[in-house]
Write an enzyme that holds these catalytic residues in place. Structure first.
Site, PDB file in Angstrom:
ATOM      1  N   LEU A   7      27.135  16.631  -7.098  1.00  0.00           N
ATOM      2  CA  LEU A   7      27.458  17.375  -8.304  1.00  0.00           C
ATOM      3  C   LEU A   7      27.477  19.334  -7.020  1.00  0.00           C
ATOM      4  O   LEU A   7      26.315  19.146  -7.146  1.00  0.00           O
ATOM      5  CB  LEU A   7      26.175  17.178  -9.569  1.00  0.00           C
ATOM      6  CG  LEU A   7      26.488  16.199  -9.974  1.00  0.00           C
ATOM      7  CD1 LEU A   7      25.096  15.988 -11.326  1.00  0.00           C
ATOM      8  CD2 LEU A   7      28.366  15.380 -10.892  1.00  0.00           C
TER       9      LEU A   7
ATOM     10  N   SER B 298      24.051  20.029 -11.784  1.00  0.00           N
ATOM     11  CA  SER B 298      22.806  19.035 -11.725  1.00  0.00           C
ATOM     12  C   SER B 298      21.790  19.265 -12.386  1.00  0.00           C
ATOM     13  O   SER B 298      21.264  20.442 -12.764  1.00  0.00           O
ATOM     14  CB  SER B 298      22.692  18.525 -10.485  1.00  0.00           C
ATOM     15  OG  SER B 298      21.616  17.482 -10.310  1.00  0.00           O
TER      16      SER B 298
ATOM     17  N   GLU C 275      22.223   5.441 -12.027  1.00  0.00           N
ATOM     18  CA  GLU C 275      20.741   5.721 -10.520  1.00  0.00           C
ATOM     19  C   GLU C 275      19.311   5.706 -11.028  1.00  0.00           C
ATOM     20  O   GLU C 275      19.204   6.374 -11.821  1.00  0.00           O
ATOM     21  CB  GLU C 275      21.095   7.427 -10.629  1.00  0.00           C
ATOM     22  CG  GLU C 275      22.245   7.772  -9.998  1.00  0.00           C
ATOM     23  CD  GLU C 275      22.130   9.244  -9.902  1.00  0.00           C
ATOM     24  OE1 GLU C 275      21.735  10.130 -10.239  1.00  0.00           O
ATOM     25  OE2 GLU C 275      23.299   9.483  -9.786  1.00  0.00           O
TER      26      GLU C 275
ATOM     27  N   HIS D  23      19.267  18.525 -11.611  1.00  0.00           N
ATOM     28  CA  HIS D  23      17.878  19.356 -10.639  1.00  0.00           C
ATOM     29  C   HIS D  23      18.031  20.360 -10.220  1.00  0.00           C
ATOM     30  O   HIS D  23      16.742  21.005 -10.253  1.00  0.00           O
ATOM     31  CB  HIS D  23      18.158  18.601  -9.223  1.00  0.00           C
ATOM     32  CG  HIS D  23      18.144  17.148  -8.836  1.00  0.00           C
ATOM     33  ND1 HIS D  23      16.969  16.587  -8.894  1.00  0.00           N
ATOM     34  CD2 HIS D  23      18.929  15.641  -8.874  1.00  0.00           C
ATOM     35  CE1 HIS D  23      16.902  15.453  -8.650  1.00  0.00           C
ATOM     36  NE2 HIS D  23      17.815  14.832  -8.501  1.00  0.00           N
TER      37      HIS D  23
ATOM     38  N   HIS E 108      16.555   8.059 -10.759  1.00  0.00           N
ATOM     39  CA  HIS E 108      16.474   9.585 -11.026  1.00  0.00           C
ATOM     40  C   HIS E 108      16.271   9.391 -12.698  1.00  0.00           C
ATOM     41  O   HIS E 108      16.894   9.254 -13.477  1.00  0.00           O
ATOM     42  CB  HIS E 108      18.122  10.035 -11.509  1.00  0.00           C
ATOM     43  CG  HIS E 108      18.182  11.629 -12.041  1.00  0.00           C
ATOM     44  ND1 HIS E 108      18.828  12.357 -11.192  1.00  0.00           N
ATOM     45  CD2 HIS E 108      18.560  11.792 -13.308  1.00  0.00           C
ATOM     46  CE1 HIS E 108      19.005  13.447 -12.258  1.00  0.00           C
ATOM     47  NE2 HIS E 108      18.349  12.912 -12.919  1.00  0.00           N
TER      48      HIS E 108
END
Ligand SMILES: [Zn+2]
Length: 283
Positions: free
Chosen positions: A142, A147, A199, A149, A202
């Site tokens: 991304l 994101s 995912e 993250h 994640h």
């Protein structure tokens, strides 16, 4: 002003046992009648929409500058936070609070004989996200700011044994992460809702009681936030504690929310115009 409980009321009953772990046994209860506790109205800054553990980050809702956690730590430097799992490299960083919750989960997995966890990614700053996006391309990464993250609340967790979709670590986390405040953020059967491919690695921290409610209802973060907005208020009973979770739309620079005169509550934005107040009622 007392909160008026409107809309859907949910009560999640979860068995209690000695110690911090939640019991597997999970039975659905009836309608909650959370006892009213003294509440009062306070004003909070509308910027709170962009802070907290329930922020939705997607292609329409990027990370606001206020959104990144303030307690990001480099785990390689803070080895006291690295017990029972490996780090892919020396750059791995994460919210300290999330790391502590992650440690509790690692300890629990170990008692089930699952012990080969590796953290492959945690918090990424803008430059790191840009580098990833440029090297992997738009199908596998991304853009910066889009994101989870970039918040510091998400982790890519791997196994030293096998790919996460086949590893005991992946299977243990998908079954148990919700008990520790984490959610498998992009499930296989919810790609139409999340817009992101499955995912298995994640995981996103949302905290209790939210992860329990989402698990029990099979809701993604998108679905949970939509439901809160629609219902305005929910009650949940988790680990012997009753919570009242209320949604407030925010349109002005300041918002009025109802909070307990005494007692514990948390505030989180949803990153899309709403604020969620979670009040610990009793228990
Ligand atoms: Zn990830």
């Amino acid at each position: 002003m007392m909160i008026r409980l409107a809309g859907l009321m949910l009560l999640m009953m979860i068995g209690m046992e000695a110690g911090p772990q939640l019991k597997e046994a999970f039975s659905r209860g009836g309608v909650a009648h959370a006892a009213d506790i003294p509440m009062h109205e306070v004003q909070i800054d509308a910027d709170e929409v962009y802070r907290g553990e329930l922020l939705l980050i997607d292609n329409a809702h990027p990370v606001h500058e206020a959104g990144t956690r303030k307690d990001i730590v480099n785990l390689y430097i803070h080895q006291e936070l690295v017990n029972g799992y490996g780090l892919r490299d020396t750059t791995i960083s994460l919210s300290k609070l999330v790391t502590e919750r992650w440690q509790a989960m690692v300890r629990a997995a170990k008692t089930d004989g699952v012990r080969h966890f590796v953290v492959n990614s945690g918090y990424r700053n803008e430059a790191e996200q840009r580098q990833l996006y440029e090297s992997k391309g738009p199908d596998d990464a991304l853009p910066p700011g889009f994101s989870e993250h970039n918040l510091g609340l998400s982790m890519d967790i791997g196994s030293a044994k096998a790919e996460m979709s086949r590893a005991p670590e992946g299977s243990w986390l998908s079954k148990n992460a919700w008990k520790y405040g984490f959610i498998l953020r992009y499930p296989k059967d919810k790609t139409a809702v999340t817009g992101i491919q499955f995912e298995p690695w994640h995981f996103r921290y949302v905290g209790l009681p939210h992860s329990v409610i989402m698990h029990e209802n099979d809701w993604t973060l998108e679905e949970y936030l939509d439901e809160l907005k629609r219902a305005k208020s929910m009650a949940a009973h988790v680990e012997g504690t009753t919570y009242r979770i209320s949604y407030y739309p925010v349109s002005a620079p300041q918002a009025d929310i109802d909070v307990p005169v005494e007692g514990t509550y948390t505030v989180s934005g949803d990153n899309k115009g709403g604020i969620i107040v979670t009040v610990r009622m009793y228990g």
